[in-house]
Design an enzyme around this catalytic site. Sequence first.
Site, mmCIF file in Angstrom:
data_model
loop_
_atom_site.group_PDB
_atom_site.id
_atom_site.type_symbol
_atom_site.label_atom_id
_atom_site.label_comp_id
_atom_site.label_asym_id
_atom_site.label_seq_id
_atom_site.Cartn_x
_atom_site.Cartn_y
_atom_site.Cartn_z
ATOM 1 N N ASP A 53 42.075 52.321 32.179
ATOM 2 C CA ASP A 53 42.314 51.218 31.239
ATOM 3 C C ASP A 53 40.989 50.770 30.622
ATOM 4 O OD1 ASP A 53 44.277 49.121 30.231
ATOM 5 O OD2 ASP A 53 42.657 47.883 31.029
ATOM 6 N N TYR A 58 35.158 45.635 25.872
ATOM 7 C CA TYR A 58 34.421 45.757 27.132
ATOM 8 C C TYR A 58 33.018 46.323 26.923
ATOM 9 C CZ TYR A 58 39.108 45.125 29.178
ATOM 10 O OH TYR A 58 40.356 44.657 29.496
ATOM 11 N N LYS A 83 42.188 49.041 23.603
ATOM 12 C CA LYS A 83 42.790 47.823 23.021
ATOM 13 C C LYS A 83 42.054 47.391 21.764
ATOM 14 C CE LYS A 83 43.548 46.552 27.813
ATOM 15 N NZ LYS A 83 42.296 46.816 28.542
ATOM 16 N N HIS A 114 44.955 43.522 21.913
ATOM 17 C CA HIS A 114 44.388 42.918 23.120
ATOM 18 C C HIS A 114 44.911 41.495 23.387
ATOM 19 C CE1 HIS A 114 40.611 43.442 25.780
ATOM 20 N NE2 HIS A 114 41.479 42.677 26.391
HETATM 21 N N1 NAP Z 1 44.313 42.887 28.627
HETATM 22 C C1 NAP Z 1 43.488 41.942 29.025
HETATM 23 O O1 NAP Z 1 43.300 40.905 28.358
HETATM 24 C C2 NAP Z 1 42.767 42.109 30.329
HETATM 25 C C3 NAP Z 1 42.125 41.006 30.927
HETATM 26 C C4 NAP Z 1 41.526 41.187 32.162
HETATM 27 C C5 NAP Z 1 41.538 42.446 32.762
HETATM 28 N N2 NAP Z 1 42.133 43.519 32.140
HETATM 29 C C6 NAP Z 1 42.152 44.875 32.743
HETATM 30 O O2 NAP Z 1 42.584 44.791 34.096
HETATM 31 C C7 NAP Z 1 41.561 45.308 34.947
HETATM 32 C C8 NAP Z 1 41.558 44.612 36.294
HETATM 33 O O3 NAP Z 1 41.346 43.229 36.186
HETATM 34 P P1 NAP Z 1 39.967 42.516 36.602
HETATM 35 O O4 NAP Z 1 38.841 43.427 36.331
HETATM 36 O O5 NAP Z 1 39.990 41.172 35.946
HETATM 37 O O6 NAP Z 1 40.091 42.235 38.146
HETATM 38 P P2 NAP Z 1 40.759 42.833 39.488
HETATM 39 O O7 NAP Z 1 41.010 44.265 39.360
HETATM 40 O O8 NAP Z 1 41.868 41.924 39.843
HETATM 41 O O9 NAP Z 1 39.571 42.544 40.533
HETATM 42 C C9 NAP Z 1 38.333 43.147 40.415
HETATM 43 C C10 NAP Z 1 37.415 42.543 41.471
HETATM 44 O O10 NAP Z 1 37.905 42.843 42.773
HETATM 45 C C11 NAP Z 1 36.907 43.568 43.504
HETATM 46 N N3 NAP Z 1 37.627 44.571 44.314
HETATM 47 C C12 NAP Z 1 38.182 45.742 43.901
HETATM 48 N N4 NAP Z 1 38.793 46.378 44.912
HETATM 49 C C13 NAP Z 1 38.615 45.615 46.010
HETATM 50 C C14 NAP Z 1 38.998 45.761 47.370
HETATM 51 N N5 NAP Z 1 39.704 46.802 47.791
HETATM 52 N N6 NAP Z 1 38.621 44.790 48.243
HETATM 53 C C15 NAP Z 1 37.917 43.701 47.816
HETATM 54 N N7 NAP Z 1 37.526 43.509 46.536
HETATM 55 C C16 NAP Z 1 37.874 44.451 45.646
HETATM 56 C C17 NAP Z 1 36.007 44.194 42.459
HETATM 57 O O11 NAP Z 1 34.702 44.395 42.974
HETATM 58 P P3 NAP Z 1 33.849 45.764 42.800
HETATM 59 O O12 NAP Z 1 34.068 46.285 41.400
HETATM 60 O O13 NAP Z 1 32.447 45.281 43.006
HETATM 61 O O14 NAP Z 1 34.314 46.712 43.854
HETATM 62 C C18 NAP Z 1 36.015 43.092 41.399
HETATM 63 O O15 NAP Z 1 35.126 42.034 41.733
HETATM 64 C C19 NAP Z 1 40.291 45.087 34.118
HETATM 65 O O16 NAP Z 1 39.190 45.780 34.619
HETATM 66 C C20 NAP Z 1 40.765 45.504 32.757
HETATM 67 O O17 NAP Z 1 40.820 46.917 32.662
HETATM 68 C C21 NAP Z 1 42.770 43.347 30.932
#
Ligand code: NAP
Length: 306
Positions: A53, A58, A83, A114
Site C-alpha cells: 500500500d 508519503y 493514492k 486519498h
Molecule cells: N488512506 C489513508 O488515509 C491512510 C492513513 C493512514 C495509514 N494508511 C495506510 O495504512 C498503513 C498502516 O497504518 P499506520 O502506518 O498508520 O499504522 P499501523 O500499521 O496501525 O501501525 C504502525 C506502527 O505499529 C508498529 N508495529 C508494527 N508491527 C508491530 C508489531 N507486531 N508489534 C508492535 N508494534 C508494531 C510500527 O513500528 P515499526 O514500523 O517501527 O515496526 C508502527 O509504529 C499505512 O502505512 C498506510 O499504508 C492510509
Amino acid sequence: MSQYPSVAPGQSTFKLNTGAEIPVVGLGTWQSPPGEVAKAVEAAIKAGYRHIDAAWIYGNEEEVGQGIKASGVARSELFVTTKIWGTYHRQPEACLDESLQKLGLEYVDLVLVHWPVPLEKRGDEKIPLNPDGSRALDRDWTPEQTWEQMEKLPATGKAKAIGVSNWSVPYLERLLAKAKTVPAANQVELHPFLPQHELVKFCQSKGILMQAYSPLGSSGGPVLQDELVQSIAKAHSADPAQVVVSWAAQRGVVALPKSVTPSRIETNHKLITLTDDEMLKLNELHQQEGKSIRLVSPNWGVDLEW
Ligand SMILES: NC(=O)c1ccc[n+]([C@@H]2O[C@H](COP(=O)([O-])OP(=O)(O)OC[C@H]3O[C@@H](n4cnc5c(N)ncnc54)[C@H](OP(=O)(O)O)[C@@H]3O)[C@@H](O)[C@H]2O)c1
C-alpha cells in the site's frame, strides 16, 4: 457454524468488484522512513506478502519501487495500490503518472482518491493551508467531479481498479448517486477502537471492499497494548498484531499493517482463526469507556456543504 467466513492463514485473497483478487494483508508504507522503506518492502515480499500500500503523499514511492524490484518477484504476482492526493483532484491522471514514474511501474492494481477533499493547487505545495492553520480546500470542485476523472483511468491501462479512501456513508451516497463505476474499495481507519461497523455493512452491501488502515492503531501500535487484544493473543500463542489483522480479515476487511522491522513484518501477515466469542468481544471493545478512539484526524475544516 461460525457467522464469520473463514480466511485461510497465509496468502488468502478477497475479490474486488472488478473480479480481480486482492491479498487480504498488505504492507503499509506511511511514515516508513527513507533508507528503511525499500528494505521493508523487499523483506515483506520475500516473507510472502503480495500486496503493498503506497501513496503519492508519503513521499517514498521511489524506495517502495526499489524494494519491489529487489524482491525479484514478478510484477504480475503483486498487488500495488497508490493514492491521488488532494491537490490533484482536478487532474488525478497527472498524480498517477508521477506515482508510476517513482514506483518504476507501468500500472497499479488499485488507485484510490486519498481523501474526499479537493485541495487548492499552489505550485508544488503538498498541504496548502489557510491563515488559521486549516487546510485550503478547493471549494469550486466536488469529490463527484474527481470521481468522474477517476472513472477514465482504467481505460488508460495505468490502473486496473479505482476506489476511494476516507469516504463516510454520506459521501459514498453522494458519489454513488452519480457514479458510473462503483468504487472497488474504500480504505479507512479501522481497528478495534474504531470498528466502523456501519460503514463496513454499507460498503459490503454495495460491493465495495473495505480496507483497514492503521489496523494496529498507527504510530507505536497502541491497540496492541489493549488487555483484551493481549489476552486473545496469549490464548493463541500469537502476537497481538496477528489478532487485530485476523479480526479485520474475518470481517471481510483487508488489513494494511505498517512496519519497517523485519521480525514484525514476518509475523504481522500470519493470520490466525479467532472464535466467534473472540470476534464478538473485539467487535464490542469500542463500547467500553475510553476505548472509542480515532487516531488519524487531519484538520480539514470540512463540512458536507459544498
Ligand atoms: N488512506 C489513508 O488515509 C491512510 C492513513 C493512514 C495509514 N494508511 C495506510 O495504512 C498503513 C498502516 O497504518 P499506520 O502506518 O498508520 O499504522 P499501523 O500499521 O496501525 O501501525 C504502525 C506502527 O505499529 C508498529 N508495529 C508494527 N508491527 C508491530 C508489531 N507486531 N508489534 C508492535 N508494534 C508494531 C510500527 O513500528 P515499526 O514500523 O517501527 O515496526 C508502527 O509504529 C499505512 O502505512 C498506510 O499504508 C492510509
